[in-house]
Design a protein around this motif. Structure first.
Motif, PDB file in Angstrom:
ATOM      1  N   GLU A 171       0.942  -1.044   0.152  1.00  0.00           N
ATOM      2  CA  GLU A 171      -0.061  -0.113  -0.021  1.00  0.00           C
ATOM      3  C   GLU A 171       0.571   1.407   0.210  1.00  0.00           C
ATOM      4  O   GLU A 171       1.967   0.929   0.619  1.00  0.00           O
ATOM      5  N   THR A 172       0.165   2.125  -0.300  1.00  0.00           N
ATOM      6  CA  THR A 172       0.897   3.216  -0.552  1.00  0.00           C
ATOM      7  C   THR A 172       1.408   4.401   0.737  1.00  0.00           C
ATOM      8  O   THR A 172       0.077   3.834   1.400  1.00  0.00           O
ATOM      9  N   SER A 173       2.043   4.680   1.163  1.00  0.00           N
ATOM     10  CA  SER A 173       2.265   5.891   2.555  1.00  0.00           C
ATOM     11  C   SER A 173       3.299   7.015   2.509  1.00  0.00           C
ATOM     12  O   SER A 173       3.756   7.144   2.392  1.00  0.00           O
ATOM     13  N   ALA A 174       1.707   7.491   1.879  1.00  0.00           N
ATOM     14  CA  ALA A 174       2.406   9.341   1.560  1.00  0.00           C
ATOM     15  C   ALA A 174       2.188   9.998   2.810  1.00  0.00           C
ATOM     16  O   ALA A 174       1.245   9.429   3.328  1.00  0.00           O
ATOM     17  N   THR A 175       3.361  11.056   2.803  1.00  0.00           N
ATOM     18  CA  THR A 175       2.761  11.198   4.566  1.00  0.00           C
ATOM     19  C   THR A 175       1.829  12.308   4.250  1.00  0.00           C
ATOM     20  O   THR A 175       1.510  13.288   3.334  1.00  0.00           O
ATOM     21  N   ALA A 176       1.458  12.241   5.147  1.00  0.00           N
ATOM     22  CA  ALA A 176       0.223  12.923   5.618  1.00  0.00           C
ATOM     23  C   ALA A 176      -0.746  13.388   6.843  1.00  0.00           C
ATOM     24  O   ALA A 176       0.298  12.090   8.254  1.00  0.00           O
ATOM     25  N   ALA A 177      -1.254  14.126   7.755  1.00  0.00           N
ATOM     26  CA  ALA A 177      -1.087  13.953   9.198  1.00  0.00           C
ATOM     27  C   ALA A 177      -2.318  12.980   9.447  1.00  0.00           C
ATOM     28  O   ALA A 177      -3.246  12.323   9.056  1.00  0.00           O
ATOM     29  N   THR A 178      -1.300  12.273  11.147  1.00  0.00           N
ATOM     30  CA  THR A 178      -2.279  11.086  11.364  1.00  0.00           C
ATOM     31  C   THR A 178      -3.592  11.792  12.756  1.00  0.00           C
ATOM     32  O   THR A 178      -4.274  10.571  12.557  1.00  0.00           O
ATOM     33  N   GLY A 179      -3.547  12.782  13.234  1.00  0.00           N
ATOM     34  CA  GLY A 179      -4.190  13.408  13.367  1.00  0.00           C
ATOM     35  C   GLY A 179      -3.323  13.141  15.294  1.00  0.00           C
ATOM     36  O   GLY A 179      -4.332  14.337  15.881  1.00  0.00           O
ATOM     37  N   ASP A 180      -2.245  12.989  15.442  1.00  0.00           N
ATOM     38  CA  ASP A 180      -2.110  12.957  16.255  1.00  0.00           C
ATOM     39  C   ASP A 180      -1.318  14.236  17.190  1.00  0.00           C
ATOM     40  O   ASP A 180      -0.515  14.513  16.469  1.00  0.00           O
ATOM     41  N   ARG A 181      -1.712  14.302  18.137  1.00  0.00           N
ATOM     42  CA  ARG A 181      -0.518  15.490  19.071  1.00  0.00           C
ATOM     43  C   ARG A 181       0.481  15.326  18.993  1.00  0.00           C
ATOM     44  O   ARG A 181       1.208  14.556  19.067  1.00  0.00           O
ATOM     45  N   PRO A 182       1.289  16.893  18.727  1.00  0.00           N
ATOM     46  CA  PRO A 182       2.934  16.648  18.860  1.00  0.00           C
ATOM     47  C   PRO A 182       2.887  15.960  20.618  1.00  0.00           C
ATOM     48  O   PRO A 182       2.352  16.318  20.744  1.00  0.00           O
ATOM     49  N   VAL A 183       4.612  16.588  20.239  1.00  0.00           N
ATOM     50  CA  VAL A 183       5.006  15.913  21.488  1.00  0.00           C
ATOM     51  C   VAL A 183       4.354  17.067  22.630  1.00  0.00           C
ATOM     52  O   VAL A 183       4.463  18.112  22.272  1.00  0.00           O
ATOM     53  N   GLY A 234       5.213   7.370  15.481  1.00  0.00           N
ATOM     54  CA  GLY A 234       6.279   8.021  16.038  1.00  0.00           C
ATOM     55  C   GLY A 234       7.699   8.532  15.516  1.00  0.00           C
ATOM     56  O   GLY A 234       8.597   9.333  15.997  1.00  0.00           O
ATOM     57  N   ALA A 235       8.132   7.143  14.887  1.00  0.00           N
ATOM     58  CA  ALA A 235       9.396   7.225  14.577  1.00  0.00           C
ATOM     59  C   ALA A 235       9.798   8.030  13.117  1.00  0.00           C
ATOM     60  O   ALA A 235      10.583   8.505  13.478  1.00  0.00           O
ATOM     61  N   GLU A 236       8.824   8.386  12.405  1.00  0.00           N
ATOM     62  CA  GLU A 236       8.711   9.611  11.779  1.00  0.00           C
ATOM     63  C   GLU A 236       9.336  10.637  11.629  1.00  0.00           C
ATOM     64  O   GLU A 236       9.801  11.204  11.381  1.00  0.00           O
ATOM     65  N   SER A 237       8.104  11.108  13.105  1.00  0.00           N
ATOM     66  CA  SER A 237       8.071  11.961  13.793  1.00  0.00           C
ATOM     67  C   SER A 237       9.349  12.534  14.095  1.00  0.00           C
ATOM     68  O   SER A 237       9.826  13.607  14.030  1.00  0.00           O
ATOM     69  N   GLU A 242      15.451  35.386   9.827  1.00  0.00           N
ATOM     70  CA  GLU A 242      15.799  36.064  11.222  1.00  0.00           C
ATOM     71  C   GLU A 242      14.587  35.694  11.791  1.00  0.00           C
ATOM     72  O   GLU A 242      14.365  35.830  13.581  1.00  0.00           O
ATOM     73  N   GLU A 243      13.801  36.194  11.465  1.00  0.00           N
ATOM     74  CA  GLU A 243      12.440  36.087  11.738  1.00  0.00           C
ATOM     75  C   GLU A 243      11.350  34.771  10.999  1.00  0.00           C
ATOM     76  O   GLU A 243      10.045  34.519  12.496  1.00  0.00           O
ATOM     77  N   PHE A 244      12.323  33.900  10.861  1.00  0.00           N
ATOM     78  CA  PHE A 244      10.939  33.041  10.327  1.00  0.00           C
ATOM     79  C   PHE A 244      11.667  31.837  11.124  1.00  0.00           C
ATOM     80  O   PHE A 244      12.523  31.421  10.933  1.00  0.00           O
ATOM     81  N   GLY A 245      10.568  31.297  12.051  1.00  0.00           N
ATOM     82  CA  GLY A 245      11.137  29.890  13.142  1.00  0.00           C
ATOM     83  C   GLY A 245      10.902  28.555  12.519  1.00  0.00           C
ATOM     84  O   GLY A 245      10.116  28.520  11.517  1.00  0.00           O
ATOM     85  N   GLY A 246      10.540  27.693  13.296  1.00  0.00           N
ATOM     86  CA  GLY A 246      10.834  26.600  12.511  1.00  0.00           C
ATOM     87  C   GLY A 246       9.504  25.443  13.242  1.00  0.00           C
ATOM     88  O   GLY A 246       8.762  26.103  13.773  1.00  0.00           O
ATOM     89  N   PHE A 247       8.884  24.974  12.826  1.00  0.00           N
ATOM     90  CA  PHE A 247       7.921  23.801  13.145  1.00  0.00           C
ATOM     91  C   PHE A 247       8.815  22.296  14.208  1.00  0.00           C
ATOM     92  O   PHE A 247       9.691  22.419  14.458  1.00  0.00           O
ATOM     93  N   THR A 248       7.848  22.515  14.808  1.00  0.00           N
ATOM     94  CA  THR A 248       7.941  20.606  15.900  1.00  0.00           C
ATOM     95  C   THR A 248       6.915  19.788  14.718  1.00  0.00           C
ATOM     96  O   THR A 248       5.867  20.211  14.009  1.00  0.00           O
ATOM     97  N   TYR A 249       7.626  18.526  13.920  1.00  0.00           N
ATOM     98  CA  TYR A 249       6.650  17.633  12.778  1.00  0.00           C
ATOM     99  C   TYR A 249       6.776  16.896  13.021  1.00  0.00           C
ATOM    100  O   TYR A 249       7.483  16.174  13.944  1.00  0.00           O
ATOM    101  N   ALA A 250       5.340  16.122  12.935  1.00  0.00           N
ATOM    102  CA  ALA A 250       4.753  15.057  13.691  1.00  0.00           C
ATOM    103  C   ALA A 250       4.312  14.781  11.961  1.00  0.00           C
ATOM    104  O   ALA A 250       3.350  15.513  11.847  1.00  0.00           O
ATOM    105  N   ARG A 251       4.373  13.027  12.799  1.00  0.00           N
ATOM    106  CA  ARG A 251       3.537  12.336  10.909  1.00  0.00           C
ATOM    107  C   ARG A 251       2.246  12.304  11.571  1.00  0.00           C
ATOM    108  O   ARG A 251       1.602  12.565  12.250  1.00  0.00           O
TER     109      ARG A 251
END
Length: 282
Positions: free
Chosen positions: A85-97, A114-117, A273-282
């Motif tokens: 099955e395909t496994s394209a990156t998409a939001a799982t709906g789980d909350r970030p850490v 969780g391993a992907e995140s 300087e103005e654009f911060g990063g993200f906490t990435y979640a699968r």
């Protein structure tokens, strides 16, 4: 992430006009008629309308063929179930850490998602400017790698990131700082992840990402440029969290560049300087 895998290291020969996919080819627009920057004659309105009509028909035809070929799962002739099955990156709906260690997200779910995140967030940390400061580098390594691996990685990374030849090649001073009036940029932006193998307590995660690397500022000899890589992380569930035990890296996939004008040094510095990063979640 080892020194040689960092995007842009030792490459001070980037020109302002870059080819597609690293081919080294450049494109030059030749002067032509007033109505066409590519030197062709100006087209009349009738030909433009005809072109629009043809394009519209082609688009509708492609859509119709795609719909017809989509089929119905209940009537499809191919009823095999052993296809991956395909496994394209998409939001799982789980909350970030909800916690961090040394400023790096921690406490990921005990799952492949969780391993992907974890791989995404660890990749961001390992490709950051923090790796050029001894104290921050050690904190990142301890937070990202499994304990038994971190101990062995520190001496090698210390030697690599303090190499005078390496620092000179990328335009930094001996202490890893940027020249006066310039801003050092080293940032990774994850595009997607996929798990290629997993067990209850281990996972192999591929992280596809783009990176920004260089010095932003007037008279920079190593201007900020974009690169694309895929890093494969070996992850292990250790002490209640996912940790890196090993990794490999390769170039690409690399998209075709667009005809966008490069920003000024001031605009690039301001953005970093103005654009911060993200906490990435699968």
């Amino acid at each position: 992430m080892s020194l040689g895998d960092e995007p842009g290291y030792g490459d001070g020969s980037r020109g302002e006009d870059r080819g597609y996919g690293g081919s080294g080819q450049t494109r030059t627009r030749l002067p032509g008629g007033a109505g066409d920057v590519y030197g062709g004659a100006r087209r009349g309105r009738s030909s433009s309308r005809s072109l629009v009509t043809v394009v519209g028909v082609v688009v509708l035809l492609i859509a119709a063929i795609a719909f017809a070929n989509r089929g119905d799962d209940s009537t499809s002739a191919d009823t095999t179930t052993d296809k991956p099955e395909t496994s394209a990156t998409a939001a799982t709906g789980d909350r970030p850490v909800g916690s961090k260690v040394a400023g790096i997200p921690a406490g990921f779910p005990h799952s492949t998602a969780g391993a992907e995140s974890a791989a995404s967030n660890y990749g961001v940390a390992l490709g950051s400017t923090g790796m050029f400061d001894a104290a921050q580098r050690h904190a990142i390594v301890d937070a990202v790698y499994a304990p038994e691996v971190a101990a062995g990685r520190k001496p090698d990374l210390d030697k690599a990131y303090t190499s005078e030849e390496f620092l000179t090649n990328i335009g930094l001073s001996k202490d890893g700082s940027a020249p006066a009036g310039q801003t050092f940029v080293s940032r990774i932006i994850p595009v997607g992840t996929k798990v290629t193998a997993s067990t209850a307590d281990s996972a192999t995660v591929e992280l596809w990402y783009t990176s920004l690397f260089g010095l932003s500022g007037e008279n920079s000899t190593n201007p900020v440029s974009e690169s694309w890589y895929t890093t494969t992380y070996k992850m292990a569930w250790t002490a209640g969290d996912w940790k890196v035990t090993d990794f490999t890296q390769k170039d690409g996939p690399v998209p075709v560049g667009r005809d966008q004008q490069a920003s000024t040094a001031d605009d690039m510095t301001k953005a970093v300087e103005e654009f911060g990063g993200f906490t990435y979640a699968r």
